[in-house]
Design a protein around this motif. Structure first.
Motif, PDB file in Angstrom:
ATOM      1  N   LYS A 117      -1.046   0.525  -4.036  1.00  0.00           N
ATOM      2  CA  LYS A 117      -0.121   1.060  -4.946  1.00  0.00           C
ATOM      3  C   LYS A 117      -0.817   1.045  -6.334  1.00  0.00           C
ATOM      4  N   SER A 118      -0.448   1.765  -7.401  1.00  0.00           N
ATOM      5  CA  SER A 118      -1.293   1.842  -8.486  1.00  0.00           C
ATOM      6  C   SER A 118      -1.169   0.617  -9.271  1.00  0.00           C
ATOM      7  N   THR A 140      -8.263   0.877 -13.545  1.00  0.00           N
ATOM      8  CA  THR A 140      -9.606   1.777 -13.199  1.00  0.00           C
ATOM      9  C   THR A 140     -10.600   1.660 -14.410  1.00  0.00           C
ATOM     10  N   ASN A 169     -14.916  -0.747  -3.609  1.00  0.00           N
ATOM     11  CA  ASN A 169     -13.775   0.460  -3.574  1.00  0.00           C
ATOM     12  C   ASN A 169     -12.372  -0.133  -4.282  1.00  0.00           C
ATOM     13  N   ARG A 206      -5.244   1.983   3.356  1.00  0.00           N
ATOM     14  CA  ARG A 206      -6.102   3.156   2.775  1.00  0.00           C
ATOM     15  C   ARG A 206      -6.065   3.162   1.246  1.00  0.00           C
ATOM     16  N   ARG A 207      -4.985   2.938   0.945  1.00  0.00           N
ATOM     17  CA  ARG A 207      -4.629   2.941  -0.750  1.00  0.00           C
ATOM     18  C   ARG A 207      -3.508   2.258  -1.111  1.00  0.00           C
ATOM     19  N   ASP A 236       0.762  -1.231   0.007  1.00  0.00           N
ATOM     20  CA  ASP A 236       0.085  -0.101   0.091  1.00  0.00           C
ATOM     21  C   ASP A 236       0.656   1.268  -0.206  1.00  0.00           C
ATOM     22  N   GLU A 237       0.381   2.223  -0.630  1.00  0.00           N
ATOM     23  CA  GLU A 237       0.967   3.601  -0.499  1.00  0.00           C
ATOM     24  C   GLU A 237       0.552   4.040   0.920  1.00  0.00           C
ATOM     25  N   GLU A 238      -0.585   4.200   1.189  1.00  0.00           N
ATOM     26  CA  GLU A 238      -1.124   4.416   2.623  1.00  0.00           C
ATOM     27  C   GLU A 238      -1.605   3.123   3.138  1.00  0.00           C
ATOM     28  N   TYR A 279      -9.316   0.716  -4.159  1.00  0.00           N
ATOM     29  CA  TYR A 279      -7.860   1.053  -3.595  1.00  0.00           C
ATOM     30  C   TYR A 279      -7.869   0.444  -2.262  1.00  0.00           C
ATOM     31  N   THR A 280      -8.927   0.257  -1.579  1.00  0.00           N
ATOM     32  CA  THR A 280      -8.726  -0.406  -0.277  1.00  0.00           C
ATOM     33  C   THR A 280      -8.645  -2.008  -0.268  1.00  0.00           C
TER      34      THR A 280
END
Length: 294
Positions: A75-76, A81, A129, A72-73, A67-69, A131-132
């Motif tokens: 990595k791309s 998407t 969601n 919460r988010r 995760d980046e966060e 990203y989570t």
């Protein structure tokens, strides 16, 4: 040629441009999608001819490095998407009740349908969601669209038989819209009580292909249910350190089912907690098992 047929052909062309075409793998009909990131999990232990596996899980690697966060988010590289082009929020009226859903994929003639039930405090946004949960729902959405399926994430009004009745109605509608193709019900955490209620609904189980239990409560009476009488496949994913629903209780149920020669599979994530299965469950493995189990 009718406008309906033209629309279908246009949609198929759009899908072929959006996603690379890959041959179905030997392990099942579902085409790969980001398998190098989601499906290459180290197996620490195997039992029951591969039906039961203990999977290596490490928080520093599988959350912090992914995760980046953290939490919460993601990595791309874990998400794609463009699948949102096929996503729509709807409010359905089923059996006189209104049900908010996010639908990704076809409304009609789906090759298969997955319905995901969130746990306490969630709603349809959790299962949609991107990203989570390490991007795992984004992968599920992409697997559905890539393979001609449909994915529903409804907002469940309650985890009792009343809420389950809404989901039973959605199951039947999905079955009818897809002309009898497989409908899979996946329940996470407290949402597992919805799976338990549906498994006891003689009408609803007629429209189901199987059940997926992600960190859910054990159901000691499952083998007496209408779902069990139909031998609906069951896939369990659970964290070994789950403090809400202890893993040993779910493992005991799985073992009881295997002893009865029931079509079941279980992935136990070593050191994983209550939310680990939602993040780590391999949806391609789940779908291939569901669509090929007898």
């Amino acid at each position: 040629m009718s406008t309906d047929h033209l629309a279908i052909r246009a949609a198929c062309l759009a899908l072929s441009l959006l996603f690379p075409i890959a041959a179905a793998a030997e392990d099942g009909p579902i085409r790969p999608f980001k398998d190098e990131l989601f499906s290459r999990q180290a197996v620490l232990e195997t039992q029951d001819g591969g039906a039961f596996q203990v999977i290596d899980y490490q928080e520093l690697r599988d959350i912090n490095s992914r995760d980046e966060e953290p939490e919460r988010r993601v990595k791309s590289q874990y998400v794609e998407t463009r699948v949102r082009r096929y996503q729509e929020n709807q409010t359905l009226t089923l059996g006189g009740q209104r049900l908010d859903v996010t639908r990704v994929g076809k409304l009609e003639n789906a090759a298969f349908t997955v319905i995901f039930i969130h746990g306490r405090g969630g709603d349809r946004r959790l299962g949609a969601n991107d990203y989570t949960f390490g991007g795992n729902f984004n992968r599920l959405k992409n697997l559905a669209v890539l393979n001609g399926g449909t994915y529903y994430a409804p907002s469940v009004r309650s985890f009792d038989p009343n809420g389950a009745a809404d989901i039973a109605a959605l199951i039947r509608q999905a079955f009818e819209l897809s002309m009898g193709r497989p409908v899979i019900l996946a329940c996470a955490s407290m949402g597992g009580f919805v799976c338990q209620s549906v498994s006891r609904d003689k009408e609803a189980v007629r429209y189901l292909k199987g059940l997926v239990i992600l960190g859910g409560p054990p159901d000691p009476g499952f083998l007496t249910t209408p779902a069990a009488r139909l031998k609906l496949p069951v896939y369990f994913a659970h964290g070994s350190a789950d403090s809400v629903y202890p893993a040993e209780n779910q493992v005991a149920l799985y073992k009881k089912m295997i002893a009865a020669r029931y079509p079941a599979r279980m992935k136990l994530f070593q050191t994983g907690g209550h939310g680990t299965p939602i993040r780590m469950a391999d949806w391609r493995d789940i779908l291939n098992f569901m669509l090929t189990a007898r």
